[in-house]
Design a protein around this motif. Sequence first.
Motif, PDB file in Angstrom:
ATOM      1  N   LEU A  22     -29.109 -40.656 -16.499  1.00  0.00           N
ATOM      2  CA  LEU A  22     -28.147 -40.610 -15.401  1.00  0.00           C
ATOM      3  C   LEU A  22     -27.295 -39.355 -15.501  1.00  0.00           C
ATOM      4  O   LEU A  22     -27.069 -38.657 -14.502  1.00  0.00           O
ATOM      5  CB  LEU A  22     -27.268 -41.855 -15.403  1.00  0.00           C
ATOM      6  CG  LEU A  22     -26.169 -41.901 -14.340  1.00  0.00           C
ATOM      7  CD1 LEU A  22     -26.780 -41.854 -12.940  1.00  0.00           C
ATOM      8  CD2 LEU A  22     -25.326 -43.148 -14.516  1.00  0.00           C
ATOM      9  N   ALA A  23     -26.824 -39.039 -16.712  1.00  0.00           N
ATOM     10  CA  ALA A  23     -26.007 -37.843 -16.907  1.00  0.00           C
ATOM     11  C   ALA A  23     -26.766 -36.587 -16.486  1.00  0.00           C
ATOM     12  O   ALA A  23     -26.180 -35.654 -15.930  1.00  0.00           O
ATOM     13  CB  ALA A  23     -25.557 -37.739 -18.364  1.00  0.00           C
ATOM     14  N   GLU A  24     -28.079 -36.572 -16.700  1.00  0.00           N
ATOM     15  CA  GLU A  24     -28.897 -35.424 -16.297  1.00  0.00           C
ATOM     16  C   GLU A  24     -28.948 -35.275 -14.777  1.00  0.00           C
ATOM     17  O   GLU A  24     -29.119 -34.170 -14.274  1.00  0.00           O
ATOM     18  CB  GLU A  24     -30.335 -35.596 -16.802  1.00  0.00           C
ATOM     19  CG  GLU A  24     -30.503 -35.512 -18.294  1.00  0.00           C
ATOM     20  CD  GLU A  24     -31.916 -35.903 -18.731  1.00  0.00           C
ATOM     21  OE1 GLU A  24     -32.779 -36.186 -17.861  1.00  0.00           O
ATOM     22  OE2 GLU A  24     -32.160 -35.936 -19.944  1.00  0.00           O
ATOM     23  N   GLN A  25     -28.816 -36.379 -14.069  1.00  0.00           N
ATOM     24  CA  GLN A  25     -28.987 -36.372 -12.623  1.00  0.00           C
ATOM     25  C   GLN A  25     -27.691 -36.219 -11.838  1.00  0.00           C
ATOM     26  O   GLN A  25     -27.719 -35.929 -10.645  1.00  0.00           O
ATOM     27  CB  GLN A  25     -29.705 -37.647 -12.175  1.00  0.00           C
ATOM     28  CG  GLN A  25     -31.091 -37.806 -12.754  1.00  0.00           C
ATOM     29  CD  GLN A  25     -31.993 -36.627 -12.444  1.00  0.00           C
ATOM     30  OE1 GLN A  25     -32.004 -36.117 -11.334  1.00  0.00           O
ATOM     31  NE2 GLN A  25     -32.732 -36.170 -13.444  1.00  0.00           N
ATOM     32  N   LEU A  26     -26.550 -36.420 -12.489  1.00  0.00           N
ATOM     33  CA  LEU A  26     -25.282 -36.323 -11.776  1.00  0.00           C
ATOM     34  C   LEU A  26     -25.031 -34.895 -11.319  1.00  0.00           C
ATOM     35  O   LEU A  26     -25.228 -33.942 -12.067  1.00  0.00           O
ATOM     36  CB  LEU A  26     -24.133 -36.790 -12.670  1.00  0.00           C
ATOM     37  CG  LEU A  26     -24.083 -38.283 -12.974  1.00  0.00           C
ATOM     38  CD1 LEU A  26     -22.957 -38.588 -13.943  1.00  0.00           C
ATOM     39  CD2 LEU A  26     -23.930 -39.094 -11.696  1.00  0.00           C
ATOM     40  N   GLY A  27     -24.591 -34.768 -10.086  1.00  0.00           N
ATOM     41  CA  GLY A  27     -24.250 -33.460  -9.553  1.00  0.00           C
ATOM     42  C   GLY A  27     -22.800 -33.118  -9.838  1.00  0.00           C
ATOM     43  O   GLY A  27     -22.058 -33.915 -10.419  1.00  0.00           O
ATOM     44  N   ALA A  28     -22.404 -31.956  -9.389  1.00  0.00           N
ATOM     45  CA  ALA A  28     -21.020 -31.512  -9.573  1.00  0.00           C
ATOM     46  C   ALA A  28     -20.067 -32.263  -8.650  1.00  0.00           C
ATOM     47  O   ALA A  28     -18.861 -32.268  -8.875  1.00  0.00           O
ATOM     48  CB  ALA A  28     -20.919 -30.008  -9.331  1.00  0.00           C
ATOM     49  N   SER A  29     -20.622 -32.912  -7.641  1.00  0.00           N
ATOM     50  CA  SER A  29     -19.816 -33.680  -6.693  1.00  0.00           C
ATOM     51  C   SER A  29     -20.605 -34.910  -6.263  1.00  0.00           C
ATOM     52  O   SER A  29     -21.834 -34.959  -6.439  1.00  0.00           O
ATOM     53  CB  SER A  29     -19.494 -32.830  -5.456  1.00  0.00           C
ATOM     54  OG  SER A  29     -20.698 -32.609  -4.720  1.00  0.00           O
ATOM     55  N   PRO A  30     -19.935 -35.913  -5.689  1.00  0.00           N
ATOM     56  CA  PRO A  30     -20.677 -37.067  -5.174  1.00  0.00           C
ATOM     57  C   PRO A  30     -21.740 -36.656  -4.143  1.00  0.00           C
ATOM     58  O   PRO A  30     -22.840 -37.203  -4.139  1.00  0.00           O
ATOM     59  CB  PRO A  30     -19.594 -37.944  -4.549  1.00  0.00           C
ATOM     60  CG  PRO A  30     -18.361 -37.607  -5.326  1.00  0.00           C
ATOM     61  CD  PRO A  30     -18.481 -36.126  -5.611  1.00  0.00           C
ATOM     62  N   ALA A  31     -21.426 -35.682  -3.304  1.00  0.00           N
ATOM     63  CA  ALA A  31     -22.392 -35.230  -2.290  1.00  0.00           C
ATOM     64  C   ALA A  31     -23.640 -34.637  -2.952  1.00  0.00           C
ATOM     65  O   ALA A  31     -24.764 -34.890  -2.508  1.00  0.00           O
ATOM     66  CB  ALA A  31     -21.739 -34.207  -1.361  1.00  0.00           C
ATOM     67  N   GLU A  32     -23.447 -33.854  -4.004  1.00  0.00           N
ATOM     68  CA  GLU A  32     -24.592 -33.267  -4.699  1.00  0.00           C
ATOM     69  C   GLU A  32     -25.423 -34.352  -5.392  1.00  0.00           C
ATOM     70  O   GLU A  32     -26.657 -34.312  -5.379  1.00  0.00           O
ATOM     71  CB  GLU A  32     -24.128 -32.231  -5.723  1.00  0.00           C
ATOM     72  CG  GLU A  32     -25.295 -31.512  -6.401  1.00  0.00           C
ATOM     73  CD  GLU A  32     -24.841 -30.477  -7.417  1.00  0.00           C
ATOM     74  OE1 GLU A  32     -25.667 -30.146  -8.291  1.00  0.00           O
ATOM     75  OE2 GLU A  32     -23.694 -30.007  -7.351  1.00  0.00           O
ATOM     76  N   THR A  33     -24.755 -35.339  -5.980  1.00  0.00           N
ATOM     77  CA  THR A  33     -25.467 -36.454  -6.611  1.00  0.00           C
ATOM     78  C   THR A  33     -26.285 -37.205  -5.570  1.00  0.00           C
ATOM     79  O   THR A  33     -27.452 -37.534  -5.806  1.00  0.00           O
ATOM     80  CB  THR A  33     -24.476 -37.400  -7.314  1.00  0.00           C
ATOM     81  OG1 THR A  33     -23.773 -36.661  -8.318  1.00  0.00           O
ATOM     82  CG2 THR A  33     -25.206 -38.577  -7.958  1.00  0.00           C
ATOM     83  N   LEU A  34     -25.701 -37.484  -4.415  1.00  0.00           N
ATOM     84  CA  LEU A  34     -26.416 -38.168  -3.341  1.00  0.00           C
ATOM     85  C   LEU A  34     -27.614 -37.353  -2.889  1.00  0.00           C
ATOM     86  O   LEU A  34     -28.696 -37.903  -2.662  1.00  0.00           O
ATOM     87  CB  LEU A  34     -25.476 -38.448  -2.169  1.00  0.00           C
ATOM     88  CG  LEU A  34     -26.089 -39.178  -0.982  1.00  0.00           C
ATOM     89  CD1 LEU A  34     -26.678 -40.518  -1.404  1.00  0.00           C
ATOM     90  CD2 LEU A  34     -25.039 -39.361   0.113  1.00  0.00           C
ATOM     91  N   GLU A  35     -27.464 -36.068  -2.769  1.00  0.00           N
ATOM     92  CA  GLU A  35     -28.577 -35.204  -2.364  1.00  0.00           C
ATOM     93  C   GLU A  35     -29.699 -35.253  -3.400  1.00  0.00           C
ATOM     94  O   GLU A  35     -30.878 -35.321  -3.052  1.00  0.00           O
ATOM     95  CB  GLU A  35     -28.089 -33.774  -2.153  1.00  0.00           C
ATOM     96  CG  GLU A  35     -29.119 -32.883  -1.521  1.00  0.00           C
ATOM     97  CD  GLU A  35     -29.593 -33.377  -0.154  1.00  0.00           C
ATOM     98  OE1 GLU A  35     -30.787 -33.176   0.159  1.00  0.00           O
ATOM     99  OE2 GLU A  35     -28.806 -33.982   0.596  1.00  0.00           O
ATOM    100  N   ARG A  36     -29.357 -35.247  -4.666  1.00  0.00           N
ATOM    101  CA  ARG A  36     -30.377 -35.351  -5.721  1.00  0.00           C
ATOM    102  C   ARG A  36     -31.095 -36.703  -5.641  1.00  0.00           C
ATOM    103  O   ARG A  36     -32.305 -36.783  -5.808  1.00  0.00           O
ATOM    104  CB  ARG A  36     -29.738 -35.177  -7.096  1.00  0.00           C
ATOM    105  CG  ARG A  36     -29.335 -33.769  -7.397  1.00  0.00           C
ATOM    106  CD  ARG A  36     -28.732 -33.665  -8.785  1.00  0.00           C
ATOM    107  NE  ARG A  36     -28.310 -32.315  -9.072  1.00  0.00           N
ATOM    108  CZ  ARG A  36     -27.878 -31.931 -10.252  1.00  0.00           C
ATOM    109  NH1 ARG A  36     -27.808 -32.781 -11.252  1.00  0.00           N
ATOM    110  NH2 ARG A  36     -27.504 -30.681 -10.438  1.00  0.00           N
TER     111      ARG A  36
END
Length: 156
Positions: A22-36
């Motif tokens: 999960l830590a590998e997949q988290l983006g710099a922002s919630p929007a980036e995480t959602l996009e990933r």
Amino acid sequence: MRWLAGVVRCRFDFDRQVAMRLAEQLGASPAETLERFRGAVTSRTKPPLPVVAMLGETVVHGEDIRRPLGIRRDHPIATLTRLAEYYVGSDQVVLAKGRVRGLRLAADDGPFASGSGPSVTGSTLALIMAMTGRAGYHDELSGDGVAILRGTAPRP
């Protein structure tokens, strides 16, 4: 292979492995995480497990998310029956077989029935969720075996 390497690296601590991934997949922002996340939706990558195990992961974890949000989904009874049959006979992904050993499980909404001993009756979905360790579904079940599932009665 990446999944298996992660499991080995985390010494078969699946919670630790999930947290690491999960830590590998988290983006710099919630929007980036959602996009990933959206980018991974069509991925066919999976651990080396039977397809029915992956279907079970999808149904069970989907319900883990839906239930607290008050979202209900009707699953095809044939799909749920197949999952219940898989879980009652396997400890491969989840220790379900051992959890329900010595109990008679019977669905009141479909054909699933298995085992012998004190009875546990309920919807196929509630049985699946209880088999996979979701105690929140125990109140949806009935029978002498429910206390055993809850850990409040000795095993037969």
